[in-house]
Design a protein around this motif. Structure first.
Motif, PDB file in Angstrom:
ATOM      1  N   VAL A 131       0.693  -1.144  -0.083  1.00  0.00           N
ATOM      2  CA  VAL A 131       0.010   0.051  -0.162  1.00  0.00           C
ATOM      3  C   VAL A 131       0.787   1.321   0.130  1.00  0.00           C
ATOM      4  CG1 VAL A 131      -1.749   1.314   1.437  1.00  0.00           C
ATOM      5  CG2 VAL A 131      -1.934  -1.205   1.121  1.00  0.00           C
ATOM      6  N   VAL A 132       0.557   2.038  -0.778  1.00  0.00           N
ATOM      7  CA  VAL A 132       1.384   3.363  -0.935  1.00  0.00           C
ATOM      8  C   VAL A 132       0.610   4.552  -0.527  1.00  0.00           C
ATOM      9  CG1 VAL A 132       3.238   2.737  -2.705  1.00  0.00           C
ATOM     10  CG2 VAL A 132       0.899   3.659  -3.433  1.00  0.00           C
ATOM     11  N   GLU A 133      -0.712   4.405  -0.724  1.00  0.00           N
ATOM     12  CA  GLU A 133      -1.705   5.516  -0.366  1.00  0.00           C
ATOM     13  C   GLU A 133      -3.034   4.684   0.232  1.00  0.00           C
ATOM     14  OE1 GLU A 133      -3.787   8.713  -2.790  1.00  0.00           O
ATOM     15  OE2 GLU A 133      -1.725   8.782  -2.924  1.00  0.00           O
ATOM     16  N   GLY A 134      -3.845   5.100   1.083  1.00  0.00           N
ATOM     17  CA  GLY A 134      -4.949   4.559   1.464  1.00  0.00           C
ATOM     18  C   GLY A 134      -4.872   3.833   2.649  1.00  0.00           C
ATOM     19  N   GLU A 135      -6.017   2.895   2.867  1.00  0.00           N
ATOM     20  CA  GLU A 135      -5.950   1.927   3.820  1.00  0.00           C
ATOM     21  C   GLU A 135      -4.854   1.074   3.959  1.00  0.00           C
ATOM     22  OE1 GLU A 135      -9.489  -0.431   4.511  1.00  0.00           O
ATOM     23  OE2 GLU A 135     -10.636   1.327   3.839  1.00  0.00           O
ATOM     24  N   ARG A 136      -3.977   1.029   5.134  1.00  0.00           N
ATOM     25  CA  ARG A 136      -2.965   0.181   5.381  1.00  0.00           C
ATOM     26  C   ARG A 136      -3.248  -1.195   5.765  1.00  0.00           C
ATOM     27  NH1 ARG A 136       1.513   2.535   3.591  1.00  0.00           N
ATOM     28  NH2 ARG A 136       2.728   1.181   4.711  1.00  0.00           N
ATOM     29  N   THR A 137      -4.573  -1.356   6.339  1.00  0.00           N
ATOM     30  CA  THR A 137      -4.571  -2.360   7.074  1.00  0.00           C
ATOM     31  C   THR A 137      -5.962  -3.258   6.051  1.00  0.00           C
ATOM     32  OG1 THR A 137      -4.278  -1.759   9.062  1.00  0.00           O
ATOM     33  CG2 THR A 137      -5.603  -3.755   9.030  1.00  0.00           C
ATOM     34  N   LEU A 138      -5.330  -4.458   5.370  1.00  0.00           N
ATOM     35  CA  LEU A 138      -6.094  -4.982   4.530  1.00  0.00           C
ATOM     36  C   LEU A 138      -6.529  -6.500   5.362  1.00  0.00           C
ATOM     37  CD1 LEU A 138      -4.495  -4.711   1.016  1.00  0.00           C
ATOM     38  CD2 LEU A 138      -6.261  -3.402   1.985  1.00  0.00           C
ATOM     39  N   SER A 139      -7.830  -6.875   5.214  1.00  0.00           N
ATOM     40  CA  SER A 139      -8.274  -8.104   6.331  1.00  0.00           C
ATOM     41  C   SER A 139      -8.032  -9.248   5.300  1.00  0.00           C
ATOM     42  CB  SER A 139      -9.691  -7.788   6.519  1.00  0.00           C
ATOM     43  OG  SER A 139     -10.266  -8.763   7.034  1.00  0.00           O
ATOM     44  N   PRO A 140      -7.421 -10.167   6.030  1.00  0.00           N
ATOM     45  CA  PRO A 140      -7.541 -11.699   5.230  1.00  0.00           C
ATOM     46  C   PRO A 140      -8.949 -12.170   4.934  1.00  0.00           C
ATOM     47  CG  PRO A 140      -6.442 -11.652   7.434  1.00  0.00           C
ATOM     48  CD  PRO A 140      -6.799 -10.293   7.085  1.00  0.00           C
ATOM     49  N   ASN A 141      -9.776 -11.602   5.670  1.00  0.00           N
ATOM     50  CA  ASN A 141     -11.324 -12.300   5.541  1.00  0.00           C
ATOM     51  C   ASN A 141     -12.126 -11.530   4.325  1.00  0.00           C
ATOM     52  OD1 ASN A 141     -10.749 -13.762   7.726  1.00  0.00           O
ATOM     53  ND2 ASN A 141     -11.493 -12.117   9.157  1.00  0.00           N
ATOM     54  N   ASP A 142     -11.632 -10.376   3.756  1.00  0.00           N
ATOM     55  CA  ASP A 142     -12.257  -9.668   2.719  1.00  0.00           C
ATOM     56  C   ASP A 142     -11.622  -9.981   1.456  1.00  0.00           C
ATOM     57  OD1 ASP A 142     -13.985  -8.348   4.729  1.00  0.00           O
ATOM     58  OD2 ASP A 142     -12.581  -6.561   4.543  1.00  0.00           O
ATOM     59  N   GLN A 143     -12.544  -9.973   0.510  1.00  0.00           N
ATOM     60  CA  GLN A 143     -12.285 -10.132  -0.834  1.00  0.00           C
ATOM     61  C   GLN A 143     -12.075  -8.684  -1.514  1.00  0.00           C
ATOM     62  OE1 GLN A 143     -14.371 -12.839  -3.440  1.00  0.00           O
ATOM     63  NE2 GLN A 143     -14.257 -11.799  -5.280  1.00  0.00           N
ATOM     64  N   TYR A 144     -10.797  -8.487  -2.369  1.00  0.00           N
ATOM     65  CA  TYR A 144     -10.395  -7.323  -3.086  1.00  0.00           C
ATOM     66  C   TYR A 144     -10.566  -7.584  -4.525  1.00  0.00           C
ATOM     67  CZ  TYR A 144      -9.157  -6.067   1.870  1.00  0.00           C
ATOM     68  OH  TYR A 144      -9.229  -5.755   3.015  1.00  0.00           O
ATOM     69  N   THR A 145     -10.293  -6.504  -5.335  1.00  0.00           N
ATOM     70  CA  THR A 145     -10.010  -6.431  -6.701  1.00  0.00           C
ATOM     71  C   THR A 145      -8.975  -5.612  -6.864  1.00  0.00           C
ATOM     72  OG1 THR A 145     -12.625  -6.903  -7.248  1.00  0.00           O
ATOM     73  CG2 THR A 145     -10.947  -6.225  -9.025  1.00  0.00           C
ATOM     74  N   LEU A 146      -7.857  -6.185  -7.513  1.00  0.00           N
ATOM     75  CA  LEU A 146      -6.723  -5.449  -7.997  1.00  0.00           C
ATOM     76  C   LEU A 146      -6.887  -4.948  -9.370  1.00  0.00           C
ATOM     77  CD1 LEU A 146      -3.838  -4.397  -7.492  1.00  0.00           C
ATOM     78  CD2 LEU A 146      -3.059  -6.663  -8.340  1.00  0.00           C
ATOM     79  N   HIS A 147      -6.883  -3.529  -9.576  1.00  0.00           N
ATOM     80  CA  HIS A 147      -6.839  -3.075 -11.002  1.00  0.00           C
ATOM     81  C   HIS A 147      -5.706  -2.641 -11.441  1.00  0.00           C
ATOM     82  CE1 HIS A 147     -11.452  -2.725 -10.422  1.00  0.00           C
ATOM     83  NE2 HIS A 147     -10.956  -2.650  -9.096  1.00  0.00           N
ATOM     84  N   MET A 148      -5.214  -3.434 -12.337  1.00  0.00           N
ATOM     85  CA  MET A 148      -3.678  -3.174 -12.842  1.00  0.00           C
ATOM     86  C   MET A 148      -3.596  -2.339 -14.152  1.00  0.00           C
ATOM     87  SD  MET A 148      -2.635  -7.192 -12.114  1.00  0.00           S
ATOM     88  CE  MET A 148      -4.075  -7.968 -12.765  1.00  0.00           C
ATOM     89  N   GLU A 149      -2.480  -2.122 -14.461  1.00  0.00           N
ATOM     90  CA  GLU A 149      -1.885  -1.565 -15.599  1.00  0.00           C
ATOM     91  C   GLU A 149      -2.457  -2.601 -16.829  1.00  0.00           C
ATOM     92  OE1 GLU A 149       2.153  -0.658 -15.074  1.00  0.00           O
ATOM     93  OE2 GLU A 149       1.824   0.932 -13.717  1.00  0.00           O
ATOM     94  N   GLY A 150      -2.739  -1.833 -17.901  1.00  0.00           N
ATOM     95  CA  GLY A 150      -3.121  -2.569 -19.225  1.00  0.00           C
ATOM     96  C   GLY A 150      -4.394  -3.071 -19.060  1.00  0.00           C
ATOM     97  N   SER A 151      -5.551  -2.616 -18.085  1.00  0.00           N
ATOM     98  CA  SER A 151      -6.921  -2.778 -17.920  1.00  0.00           C
ATOM     99  C   SER A 151      -7.241  -4.128 -17.388  1.00  0.00           C
ATOM    100  CB  SER A 151      -7.624  -2.609 -19.201  1.00  0.00           C
ATOM    101  OG  SER A 151      -7.668  -1.121 -19.682  1.00  0.00           O
ATOM    102  N   LEU A 152      -6.212  -4.815 -16.585  1.00  0.00           N
ATOM    103  CA  LEU A 152      -6.424  -6.099 -16.064  1.00  0.00           C
ATOM    104  C   LEU A 152      -6.988  -5.902 -14.611  1.00  0.00           C
ATOM    105  CD1 LEU A 152      -3.355  -8.162 -17.362  1.00  0.00           C
ATOM    106  CD2 LEU A 152      -5.710  -8.406 -18.053  1.00  0.00           C
ATOM    107  N   GLU A 153      -7.879  -6.950 -14.239  1.00  0.00           N
ATOM    108  CA  GLU A 153      -8.389  -7.122 -13.161  1.00  0.00           C
ATOM    109  C   GLU A 153      -8.285  -8.225 -12.477  1.00  0.00           C
ATOM    110  OE1 GLU A 153     -12.339  -5.978 -13.013  1.00  0.00           O
ATOM    111  OE2 GLU A 153     -11.840  -3.905 -13.550  1.00  0.00           O
ATOM    112  N   LEU A 154      -7.795  -8.409 -11.211  1.00  0.00           N
ATOM    113  CA  LEU A 154      -7.935  -9.779 -10.342  1.00  0.00           C
ATOM    114  C   LEU A 154      -8.528  -9.759  -8.959  1.00  0.00           C
ATOM    115  CD1 LEU A 154      -6.490 -12.692 -10.205  1.00  0.00           C
ATOM    116  CD2 LEU A 154      -4.707 -11.688  -9.215  1.00  0.00           C
ATOM    117  N   ASP A 155      -9.449 -10.609  -8.724  1.00  0.00           N
ATOM    118  CA  ASP A 155      -9.834 -10.818  -7.390  1.00  0.00           C
ATOM    119  C   ASP A 155      -9.037 -11.425  -6.472  1.00  0.00           C
ATOM    120  OD1 ASP A 155     -12.148  -9.475  -8.184  1.00  0.00           O
ATOM    121  OD2 ASP A 155     -13.154 -11.309  -8.847  1.00  0.00           O
ATOM    122  N   PHE A 156      -8.578 -11.096  -5.190  1.00  0.00           N
ATOM    123  CA  PHE A 156      -7.962 -11.794  -4.453  1.00  0.00           C
ATOM    124  C   PHE A 156      -7.847 -11.594  -2.924  1.00  0.00           C
ATOM    125  CE2 PHE A 156      -6.439  -7.343  -4.418  1.00  0.00           C
ATOM    126  CZ  PHE A 156      -5.964  -7.024  -3.163  1.00  0.00           C
TER     127      PHE A 156
END
Length: 91
Positions: A41-66
């Motif tokens: 994390v470089v900006e925003g919430e620094r604590t991400l929960s292992p119980n939550d599902q997130y989506t990473l929006h990457m360069e090149g218009s790719l996404e990944l749920d994680f």
């Protein structure tokens, strides 16, 4: 092995929670092996929960749920990433 790295956004339930630097690796023909990597994390919430599902929006218009995995040797705001499913193009 395919490696992707760069800067992207992390969302939870459609809302941006952080800007991150990411590095992810995938075996392109390995169906049962999840995408693995790291996010810092470089900006925003620094604590991400292992119980939550997130989506990473990457360069090149790719996404990944994680989900994040706790790692004792990682510093604050650094997480191991375990992909859910496969990369997809953002719509």
């Amino acid at each position: 092995m395919n490696d992707c790295q760069g800067r992207g956004r992390v969302t939870r339930d459609g809302k941006c929670v952080a800007t991150v630097e990411y590095s992810v690796q995938s075996e392109p023909h390995a169906v049962n092996n999840p995408v693995r990597g790291q996010v810092e994390v470089v900006e925003g919430e620094r604590t991400l929960s292992p119980n939550d599902q997130y989506t990473l929006h990457m360069e090149g218009s790719l996404e990944l749920d994680f989900q994040v995995e706790p790692a004792a040797d990682q510093g604050e705001g650094k997480y191991l990433l375990k992909g859910i499913g496969v990369f997809r193009k953002s719509s």
